[in-house]
Design a protein around this motif. Structure first.
Motif, PDB file in Angstrom:
ATOM      1  N   VAL A   1      31.879  16.937  19.309  1.00  0.00           N
ATOM      2  CA  VAL A   1      30.733  16.049  18.798  1.00  0.00           C
ATOM      3  C   VAL A   1      30.787  15.902  17.129  1.00  0.00           C
ATOM      4  N   ILE A   2      30.636  16.960  16.689  1.00  0.00           N
ATOM      5  CA  ILE A   2      30.377  16.911  15.196  1.00  0.00           C
ATOM      6  C   ILE A   2      31.632  16.502  14.617  1.00  0.00           C
ATOM      7  N   TYR A   3      32.776  16.828  15.135  1.00  0.00           N
ATOM      8  CA  TYR A   3      33.994  16.286  14.255  1.00  0.00           C
ATOM      9  C   TYR A   3      33.886  14.326  14.587  1.00  0.00           C
ATOM     10  N   CYS A   4      33.892  13.992  15.965  1.00  0.00           N
ATOM     11  CA  CYS A   4      33.499  12.860  16.068  1.00  0.00           C
ATOM     12  C   CYS A   4      32.660  12.031  15.304  1.00  0.00           C
ATOM     13  N   ALA A   5      31.518  12.649  14.960  1.00  0.00           N
ATOM     14  CA  ALA A   5      30.327  12.017  14.315  1.00  0.00           C
ATOM     15  C   ALA A   5      30.536  11.895  12.916  1.00  0.00           C
ATOM     16  N   ILE A   6      31.603  13.070  12.227  1.00  0.00           N
ATOM     17  CA  ILE A   6      31.887  12.977  10.753  1.00  0.00           C
ATOM     18  C   ILE A   6      32.758  11.742  10.650  1.00  0.00           C
ATOM     19  N   GLN A   7      33.765  11.606  11.542  1.00  0.00           N
ATOM     20  CA  GLN A   7      34.775  10.673  11.558  1.00  0.00           C
ATOM     21  C   GLN A   7      34.183   9.160  11.586  1.00  0.00           C
ATOM     22  N   MET A   8      33.347   9.093  12.594  1.00  0.00           N
ATOM     23  CA  MET A   8      32.794   7.603  12.812  1.00  0.00           C
ATOM     24  C   MET A   8      31.691   7.581  11.984  1.00  0.00           C
ATOM     25  N   GLY A   9      30.894   8.227  11.634  1.00  0.00           N
ATOM     26  CA  GLY A   9      29.828   8.089  10.577  1.00  0.00           C
ATOM     27  C   GLY A   9      30.484   7.576   9.214  1.00  0.00           C
ATOM     28  N   ARG A  10      31.272   8.155   8.776  1.00  0.00           N
ATOM     29  CA  ARG A  10      31.927   7.797   7.621  1.00  0.00           C
ATOM     30  C   ARG A  10      32.697   6.549   7.691  1.00  0.00           C
ATOM     31  N   SER A  11      33.283   6.221   8.586  1.00  0.00           N
ATOM     32  CA  SER A  11      33.906   4.914   8.769  1.00  0.00           C
ATOM     33  C   SER A  11      32.803   3.624   8.928  1.00  0.00           C
ATOM     34  N   PHE A  12      31.743   4.011   9.547  1.00  0.00           N
ATOM     35  CA  PHE A  12      30.728   2.719   9.825  1.00  0.00           C
ATOM     36  C   PHE A  12      30.156   2.734   8.342  1.00  0.00           C
ATOM     37  N   PHE A  13      29.758   3.955   7.474  1.00  0.00           N
ATOM     38  CA  PHE A  13      29.507   3.559   6.273  1.00  0.00           C
ATOM     39  C   PHE A  13      30.224   2.741   5.758  1.00  0.00           C
ATOM     40  N   MET A  14      31.619   2.768   5.711  1.00  0.00           N
ATOM     41  CA  MET A  14      32.632   2.074   5.063  1.00  0.00           C
ATOM     42  C   MET A  14      32.807   0.567   5.444  1.00  0.00           C
ATOM     43  N   LEU A  15      32.448   0.464   6.616  1.00  0.00           N
ATOM     44  CA  LEU A  15      32.255  -1.176   7.143  1.00  0.00           C
ATOM     45  C   LEU A  15      31.006  -1.691   6.589  1.00  0.00           C
ATOM     46  N   TYR A  16      29.967  -1.070   6.440  1.00  0.00           N
ATOM     47  CA  TYR A  16      28.642  -1.778   5.736  1.00  0.00           C
ATOM     48  C   TYR A  16      29.016  -1.861   4.480  1.00  0.00           C
ATOM     49  N   ALA A  17      29.764  -1.106   3.592  1.00  0.00           N
ATOM     50  CA  ALA A  17      30.012  -1.305   2.189  1.00  0.00           C
ATOM     51  C   ALA A  17      30.855  -2.420   1.940  1.00  0.00           C
ATOM     52  N   TYR A  18      31.765  -2.440   2.843  1.00  0.00           N
ATOM     53  CA  TYR A  18      32.711  -3.840   2.681  1.00  0.00           C
ATOM     54  C   TYR A  18      32.378  -5.074   3.281  1.00  0.00           C
ATOM     55  N   HIS A  19      31.223  -4.884   4.123  1.00  0.00           N
ATOM     56  CA  HIS A  19      30.760  -6.300   5.077  1.00  0.00           C
ATOM     57  C   HIS A  19      30.328  -7.238   3.790  1.00  0.00           C
ATOM     58  N   ARG A  20      31.156  -8.485   4.337  1.00  0.00           N
ATOM     59  CA  ARG A  20      30.901  -9.825   3.472  1.00  0.00           C
ATOM     60  C   ARG A  20      31.326  -9.477   1.889  1.00  0.00           C
ATOM     61  N   VAL A  21      32.138  -8.507   1.352  1.00  0.00           N
ATOM     62  CA  VAL A  21      32.232  -8.154   0.108  1.00  0.00           C
ATOM     63  C   VAL A  21      33.773  -8.091  -0.075  1.00  0.00           C
ATOM     64  N   ASP A  22      34.609  -7.694   0.941  1.00  0.00           N
ATOM     65  CA  ASP A  22      35.943  -7.818   0.695  1.00  0.00           C
ATOM     66  C   ASP A  22      36.745  -7.907   2.233  1.00  0.00           C
ATOM     67  N   ALA A  23      36.952  -9.278   2.624  1.00  0.00           N
ATOM     68  CA  ALA A  23      37.373  -9.302   4.209  1.00  0.00           C
ATOM     69  C   ALA A  23      38.602  -8.279   4.431  1.00  0.00           C
TER      70      ALA A  23
END
Length: 408
Positions: A128-150
């Motif tokens: 659970v912790i491993y998946c939370a780290i991997q997925m949480g970081r990835s969701f953060f990057m999705l938000y950072a690049y949303h409508r900024v760099d397609a």
């Protein structure tokens, strides 16, 4: 830096809602070649994780435990290298990015606590912790690049979906007994490790184009070098602790000196020539993303694994110095340096396009010694490993001096 990537990073966002996310992305003119203090702080958590891993492996070095340890090394490395890719792309001076790193650190500490019993009662917590780290970081990057760099957003969307697939194997495997858990978690890691090589291909979404991400190769080189320092430092700590526990034995001091010198020679082999070549190659290349993938994401894994295994081997040579060697102890005492040399062969071949003959000979000596290990005691193998690393280091040093003198 890739010109098209610089252009994308500099483009003004068209949506007001994307302004916050864009501020988190490293600017095109930012100094990106040096590791930041938040990144160095983040790395500290892995000292604990590596110590936990080395202790776990040293306490049980059977065939099953070795497979389990290999999977845990792959998992720890994958968390760290993915986080390094992310901090390479982000501005770590921004408060949300720092907060994300602190959350990853907290998750990393929890992961390290669960690590010794990851194939026991703490398997679900680890997954659970491993998946939370991997997925949480990835969701953060999705938000950072949303409508900024397609293009970059689509890359991280593909990454996220691949991680969703891997997470299913992690979570299902955590509910299994040891053997099926190894099978499920091996599949999860296979999915994660294959994804970059396949450029995150997904039906309907295709694959990511080369050089989509605005990667700084030199920054990646420095970050990987710092991680190698962490691993070597962990080896020193482990060696010192074990030597203190067994110093009453008259052989302990000699073995301790040998183990300490081995770590020093490993530092020399990596940093005297290889790391510099890798950094120069990363700075000069026109394809930093591809280079970072080959040279750092995959290329440094055997180096890191070799250092960790060396720490375990030095534990054996200190605690059971005069015992007759077995294939298991030889695998750690000789296999660690051999794996380290194999990784350096890869790095130096990729960076300088030259076969490091000294490393190949050193690897062959260690492999041959492993075959004959039953004829020696553990301390004999430790002395041989140290002598081999010294021979490789001095051979390469003299060869480089001759090459430099001939071109002067």
């Amino acid at each position: 830096m890739h010109p098209a990537s610089r252009h994308r990073a500099a483009e003004p966002t068209e949506a007001k809602g994307a302004a916050t996310g864009k501020q988190w992305i490293r600017k095109a003119d930012a100094d990106q070649t040096r590791a930041s203090f938040p990144e160095l702080f983040f790395d500290l958590v892995f000292v604990f994780a590596l110590v936990q891993l080395a202790k776990t492996l040293a306490s049980d070095f059977g065939p099953t435990a070795l497979v389990e340890a290999a999977l845990l090394i792959l998992a720890i490395w994958w968390i760290w290298i993915h986080s390094t890719w992310v901090t390479n792309l982000l501005d770590t001076e921004q408060d949300p990015v720092r907060l994300m790193l602190f959350l990853l650190m907290f998750g990393g500490i929890l992961l390290a606590i669960a690590l010794p019993d990851a194939f026991g009662d703490h398997g679900f917590a680890f997954a659970v912790i491993y998946c939370a780290i991997q997925m949480g970081r990835s969701f953060f990057m999705l938000y950072a690049y949303h409508r900024v760099d397609a293009a970059s957003f689509l890359t991280f969307l593909r990454i996220t979906l691949w991680l969703v697939l891997a997470s299913a194997f992690w979570l299902v495997g955590s509910q299994m007994e040891t053997t099926p858990r190894i099978a499920f978690w091996s599949t999860a890691l296979l999915v994660e490790y294959l994804a970059p090589a396949l450029r995150y291909y997904l039906p309907g979404l295709g694959k990511s184009a080369p050089e989509t991400l605005d990667v700084s190769g030199k920054h990646m080189a420095e970050r990987c070098a710092l991680f190698v320092i962490i691993c070597l430092g962990e080896t020193i700590l482990t060696t010192g602790r074990n030597a203190a526990e067994h110093m009453a034995d008259d052989m302990t001091f000699a073995v301790f000196c040998s183990a300490f010198l081995s770590t020093g020679f490993m530092w020399w082999i990596y940093f005297h020539h290889g790391q510099e070549k890798a950094a120069n190659k990363a700075e000069a290349t026109s394809k930093p993303e591809t280079l970072a993938l080959n040279l750092f994401t995959y290329g440094h894994l055997p180096i890191v694994s070799g250092v960790i295994l060396t720490a375990v081997g030095e534990d054996f040579s200190l605690s059971h110095a005069k015992d007759e060697s077995t294939m298991q102890t030889a695998l750690a005492i000789l296999g660690g340096p051999a794996l380290f040399l194999a990784g350096n062969i890869w790095i130096k071949l990729a960076a300088a396009h030259q076969f490091p003959i000294s490393h190949i000979v050193g690897f062959a000596i260690l492999a041959l010694a492993g075959v004959l290990s039953a004829l020696a005691a553990n301390y004999h193998l430790q002395f041989l490993a140290t002598a081999t690393l010294f021979g490789v280091a001095i051979w390469e040093y003299l060869a480089l001096r001759r090459a430099s003198a001939s071109t002067a």
